[in-house]
Design an enzyme around this catalytic site. Structure first.
Site, short mmCIF file in Angstrom:
data_model
loop_
_atom_site.label_atom_id
_atom_site.label_comp_id
_atom_site.label_asym_id
_atom_site.label_seq_id
_atom_site.Cartn_x
_atom_site.Cartn_y
_atom_site.Cartn_z
CB CYS A 70 125.47 101.72 35.51
SG CYS A 70 125.65 101.19 37.22
CB CYS A 180 126.98 108.08 40.24
SG CYS A 180 125.35 107.28 40.34
#
EC number: 5.1.1.3
Length: 259
Positions: A70, A180
């Site tokens: 993440c 991302c």
């Protein structure tokens, strides 16, 4: 030997997929915090707390390495995680940056990510450590919900990609970092609209980065995927990204919050 991977939702499965390919005999445990997705609009303190809770649950399996799949958590929580656990903790930012600076020909690099990742300046900082590069950043907050809802090939996604990216592409970038882990699922859409761009998938870069560590990660090849809330879209995308063979296991959120 085993690897733990966590993300706020489905995006980290792109990292899971690449780790699975590079380490077929390792035991891999994935935690998608679907009850609290996305992390990108949370405060730094909340991101750190969520990250420590996810990591602590995975650590209970006796993992030998932790992948923070993440970008938001990699931006804000990586140091707290390294201070808390006595195993290698690898984020997704540094591997992506290293590949981007090797790839660009004109030194103009674009970075897209969540609001929190872009605000942190983590990518810009890492890139500028590597030399004289020009960095253009753009938060793309709608990309995560579009992916989580399974709208990968939808017309609205193409329109959203153009709305977000036309500006930084017009700056003359030749390389774009997908900052991302949800975004590699939109890679084909982005490439269709901007075929000239070198697109950096931090998921693959992270798997190759881990491989360079030369850790003994041979195990039984066990695979487990946990989620913290029911999510039909997660299951659909899980089947798309890593296949239908691995069963999803739902955790009560209270279980990871109280470890």
């Amino acid at each position: 030997m085993s690897i733990g991977i966590f993300d706020s939702g489905v995006g980290g499965l792109t990292v899971f997929r690449e780790i699975d390919r590079e380490f077929p005999f390792a035991d891999i445990y994935y935690l998608g915090d679907t009850a609290r997705v996305p992390y990108g609009n949370k405060s730094k303190e909340t991101i750190i707390r969520y990250s420590l809770e996810c990591a602590n649950y995975l650590y209970s399996f006796g993992i030998d390495a932790l992948i923070v799949a993440c970008n938001t958590a990699s931006s804000y929580a990586i140091e707290a995680l390294r201070e808390s656990f006595d195993i290698p903790v690898i984020g997704v930012i540094k591997p992506g940056v290293e590949l981007a600076v090797k790839t660009t020909k004109n030194g103009r690099i674009g970075v897209i990510g969540t609001q929190a990742t872009i605000k942190s300046g983590s990518y810009r900082t890492e890139i500028e450590k590597k030399g004289d590069f020009t960095v253009y950043q753009k938060p793309c907050p709608l990309f995560v919900p579009l992916v989580e809802e399974g709208l990968i090939d939808h017309k609205i996604t193409e329109l959203t990609v153009k709305e977000y990216l036309d500006d930084i592409v017009s700056k003359g970038i030749d390389t774009l970092i997908l900052g991302c882990t949800h975004y590699p699922l939109l890679k084909d859409v982005i490439k269709k609209i901007y075929p000239h761009l070198n697109i950096i998938d931090s998921s693959k870069a992270t798997a190759l980065y881990l491989k360079k560590k030369n850790l003994d990660l041979n195990g039984t090849g066990e695979r487990k995927i946990f989620i913290t809330d029911e999510s039909p879209s997660f299951e659909k995308l899980k089947d798309l990204v890593v296949g239908s063979d691995i069963h999803l296991e739902k955790l009560e959120l209270s279980k990871i919050c109280t470890l």
